[in-house]
Every structure is written in structure tokens, then in C-alpha cells.
Scaffold this active site. Structure first.
Site, PDB file in Angstrom:
ATOM      1  CB  CYS A   6     -15.688  59.447  19.684  1.00  0.00           C
ATOM      2  SG  CYS A   6     -16.772  60.722  19.008  1.00  0.00           S
ATOM      3  CG  LEU A   7     -15.919  58.182  13.467  1.00  0.00           C
ATOM      4  CD1 LEU A   7     -16.980  58.239  12.367  1.00  0.00           C
ATOM      5  CD2 LEU A   7     -14.662  57.491  12.955  1.00  0.00           C
ATOM      6  N   GLY A  25     -21.415  54.753  13.973  1.00  0.00           N
ATOM      7  CA  GLY A  25     -22.478  55.747  14.010  1.00  0.00           C
ATOM      8  C   GLY A  25     -21.887  57.113  13.734  1.00  0.00           C
ATOM      9  CG  HIS A  61     -21.962  62.564  19.203  1.00  0.00           C
ATOM     10  ND1 HIS A  61     -20.848  63.329  19.481  1.00  0.00           N
ATOM     11  CD2 HIS A  61     -21.495  61.331  18.885  1.00  0.00           C
ATOM     12  CE1 HIS A  61     -19.751  62.581  19.334  1.00  0.00           C
ATOM     13  NE2 HIS A  61     -20.117  61.359  18.980  1.00  0.00           N
ATOM     14  CG  HIS A 110     -20.919  57.145  21.195  1.00  0.00           C
ATOM     15  ND1 HIS A 110     -19.671  56.963  21.739  1.00  0.00           N
ATOM     16  CD2 HIS A 110     -20.752  58.050  20.173  1.00  0.00           C
ATOM     17  CE1 HIS A 110     -18.800  57.721  21.093  1.00  0.00           C
ATOM     18  NE2 HIS A 110     -19.423  58.389  20.129  1.00  0.00           N
ATOM     19  CD  GLU A 111     -23.277  57.792  17.030  1.00  0.00           C
ATOM     20  OE1 GLU A 111     -23.260  58.994  16.687  1.00  0.00           O
ATOM     21  OE2 GLU A 111     -22.239  57.106  17.110  1.00  0.00           O
ATOM     22  CD  GLN A 166     -19.736  62.167  15.588  1.00  0.00           C
ATOM     23  OE1 GLN A 166     -20.682  61.409  15.427  1.00  0.00           O
ATOM     24  NE2 GLN A 166     -18.510  61.738  15.807  1.00  0.00           N
TER      25      GLN A 166
HETATM   26 ZN    ZN Z   1     -18.812  59.783  18.711  1.00  0.00          ZN
END
Ligand code: ZN
Length: 192
Positions: free
Chosen positions: A103-104, A49, A149, A145-146, A54
């Protein structure tokens, strides 16, 4: 389409509450291109995701997808490409499960945390059409999680015990086998 730069922890945009997207804004060429670029960026990074903050845009948009053979998350149930705009997420009960996330925006970091097992999700797709669905287990975790953000929350904020914080290599070495056995049982039990 373009692969965008992924913002990393410490960038203030990851800590803001992102703004709602109006119907007009969603229909604009600029927002539609942002969504295309987010999809390409997520796929290039093998993410499950990616949320707009991000890539430096404080708007309530995220893209989610788990494809066959994802090397970062080989144990996750597949999720068809889903674009969520202005999402609202509601836990359906008190049930939670222990999971382990990365997480990216937090390169090479993973950790254990609890997520709600069953959530109701309401959102607009990229065409502005409303959707409502129930997500369970690991997929519910990915949605949480998304959406986090979009509220300036990183998964480490949800960790009750920081002692499980690890690099990806150490997770592979010490935590992965036990974790994968546990999540396979979860997927068996609740599906996604
Ligand atoms: Zn993340």
C-alpha cells in the site's frame, strides 16, 4: 495537474469513513482537479490504485490503473484507468484467494491476506455515469483494497496472520517466486 503528498499510516484521515460525493460536488472544478491530481499521483508512485483519503481528502473517490510494465506489481493483469465514485462492492460468492498486498500509505510493507475472488462493483465514473461490472481475481483484490480505504480500512486489518508481514526486499528474496507462480495460476483460472 500536480503530484500530491501521500498520507501514511498514522494519519487519522486513513481511518475515517469517507463521505459520499454529491452529483454537484462531483461536477465541480475542484473535484475534477482532485481526480486529475490523484491519477498523476498514482502514476508517479507506480501504484495500482489510490483512494482520496490517501491524499488527505475524506471523499468516496478512488482511481485504479495497472499499466504495462508496472515495477511495483509486474504480475498484475492490466486494468485500464478507472475512476470510481461512491462505489458499492458486493462479493458474488464465498470464494476467496490468498494474496499478498502492499500500500502506498504503508511504505515498504507487504503481507498475506485473503480477498474475495469474485465481486460485483457499482460506481459512478468522473462524469457521474453509473457503471456495474464483475471483477475477478487480482483485479477484484485491487478494487477491494481501494474501497477498503474509503471505509478507513488498511490491508493489514485483513491479515489473519501477521507473521507474513515483510519489507519489499525480503518479499522479493523469500516470497515472490512462490507467490507469482500462484497468482499466475489464479489469473489463468479466473481472469480479471
Ligand atoms: Zn492502499
Amino acid at each position: 495537474m500536480a503530484v500530491l503528498e501521500i498520507r501514511e499510516m498514522g494519519d487519522p484521515v486513513l481511518r475515517e469513513r469517507a463521505a459520499e460525493v454529491s452529483a454537484e460536488e462531483l461536477a465541480s472544478a475542484e473535484t475534477q482537479r482532485l481526480i486529475e491530481d490523484m491519477i498523476e499521483t498514482m502514476r508517479a508512485a507506480n501504484g495500482a490504485g489510490l483512494a482520496a483519503p490517501q491524499v488527505g481528502v475524506a471523499k468516496r473517490i478512488a482511481v485504479i490503473e495497472v499499466r504495462e510494465g508496472n515495477p511495483r506489481y509486474p504480475y498484475k493483469p492490466l486494468i485500464p484507468l478507472t475512476v470510481i465514485v461512491n462505489p458499492e462492492l458486493t462479493p458474488l460468492d464465498d470464494a476467496t484467494f490468498a494474496t499478498n498486498e502492499g500500500c502506498l500509505s504503508m511504505p515498504n510493507v507487504r503481507g498475506d491476506l485473503e480477498r474475495f475472488e469474485n465481486v460485483g462493483v457499482r460506481y459512478l465514473d468522473r462524469d457521474g455515469t453509473p457503471h456495474e461490472s464483475t471483477r475477478r481475481g487480482l483485479t477484484a483484490g485491487t478494487f477491494q483494497h481501494e474501497v477498503d480505504h474509503l471505509d478507513g480500512i488498511l490491508f493489514v486489518d485483513r491479515m489473519a496472520d501477521m507473521s507474513s508481514l515483510s519489507t519489499w526486499a525480503e518479499f522479493e528474496r523469500h516470497g515472490k517466486d512462490e507467490f507469482v507462480a500462484r497468482v499466475e495460476a489464479l489469473v489463468e483460472r479466473v481472469g480479471s
